[in-house]
Scaffold this active site. Sequence first.
Site, PDB file in Angstrom:
ATOM      1  N   HIS A  94      79.765  51.323  12.707  1.00  0.00           N
ATOM      2  CA  HIS A  94      80.281  52.528  12.067  1.00  0.00           C
ATOM      3  C   HIS A  94      81.446  52.201  11.154  1.00  0.00           C
ATOM      4  CE1 HIS A  94      82.613  52.082  15.843  1.00  0.00           C
ATOM      5  NE2 HIS A  94      83.640  52.458  15.091  1.00  0.00           N
ATOM      6  N   TYR A 139      82.836  57.328  11.958  1.00  0.00           N
ATOM      7  CA  TYR A 139      81.578  58.013  11.635  1.00  0.00           C
ATOM      8  C   TYR A 139      80.506  56.972  11.369  1.00  0.00           C
ATOM      9  CZ  TYR A 139      84.308  62.293  11.018  1.00  0.00           C
ATOM     10  OH  TYR A 139      85.125  63.382  11.222  1.00  0.00           O
ATOM     11  N   THR A 140      79.268  57.337  11.687  1.00  0.00           N
ATOM     12  CA  THR A 140      78.133  56.455  11.420  1.00  0.00           C
ATOM     13  C   THR A 140      77.305  57.024  10.273  1.00  0.00           C
ATOM     14  OG1 THR A 140      78.011  55.860  13.770  1.00  0.00           O
ATOM     15  CG2 THR A 140      76.110  55.322  12.397  1.00  0.00           C
ATOM     16  N   CYS A 142      75.340  58.107  23.452  1.00  0.00           N
ATOM     17  CA  CYS A 142      76.390  58.563  22.555  1.00  0.00           C
ATOM     18  C   CYS A 142      76.457  60.085  22.594  1.00  0.00           C
ATOM     19  CB  CYS A 142      76.153  58.096  21.121  1.00  0.00           C
ATOM     20  SG  CYS A 142      77.577  58.382  20.035  1.00  0.00           S
TER      21      CYS A 142
END
Length: 279
Positions: A81, A98-99, A253
Amino acid sequence: MEFLQGQSTETTVAVAVAVVAVAAGAGFLLLRSKKPKGCLDAENFKEFKLVQKRQISHNVAKFKFALPTPTSVLGLPIGQHISCRGQDATGEEVIKPYTPTTLDSDIGYFELVIKMYPQGRMSHHFREMKVGDYMSVKGPKGRFKYQPGQVRAFGMIAGGSGITPMFQVTRAILENPNDNTKVHLIYANVTYDDILLLEELDNMAKNYPDRFKIYYVLNQPPEVWDGGVGFVSKEMIQAHCPAPAADIQVLRCGPPPMNKAMSANLDDLGYTKEMQFQF
């Protein structure tokens, strides 16, 4: 003798031409196979321009950022990320991971699908962003490393915006014709409208039916609903994830309470620590 000399000269020229052709071909293949250098810097923030902002729902938007050139790649390893830096409503600096939902096969840009929470500090920054603004980004970050074929199958348990690393890994697997890894995803949300990347996920399930399975779970489902209801249970994991084995891994996740509960469920079902990974 003159004939033999002429033949020898022609042979020498032909060999020379062939050598040049082979060398040129090798050079072309080398250029083709050379991976472009990524745009990220793990130590320093770099600025990327917002070129498109598309509202998906009342609190979700897709942000498209341009890379320096149309042929640039972000250079983010699969499953890792980036850190984004912005300002909250009081003007204080905030940094959050954030990915991206894009891969390095998406050249010239990267995208983030962001769920903006009313009290979220970084959510405020994204809400205020306009096309032409710049985002400060640093990376890559993360412990996850993926090589095609490292496991026979992945189980994935995601909650809310925790879908983004799962989506990124799944895309990389399915779009690689040499990767036969199977993916079994359980994706939990509160309501149907909360499901991120719904169209993209459904399309992947439709296009790769033998390699990708998805099971949606809702806490507050609509009247007509054929997915799971409530919280992700041990029974759901048993039914929709690969059984414990040395050649599988279950990725998690979601919100901290969910991650904790899923860890306990997986432990109880016999998944060892080596078979689990939390983003």
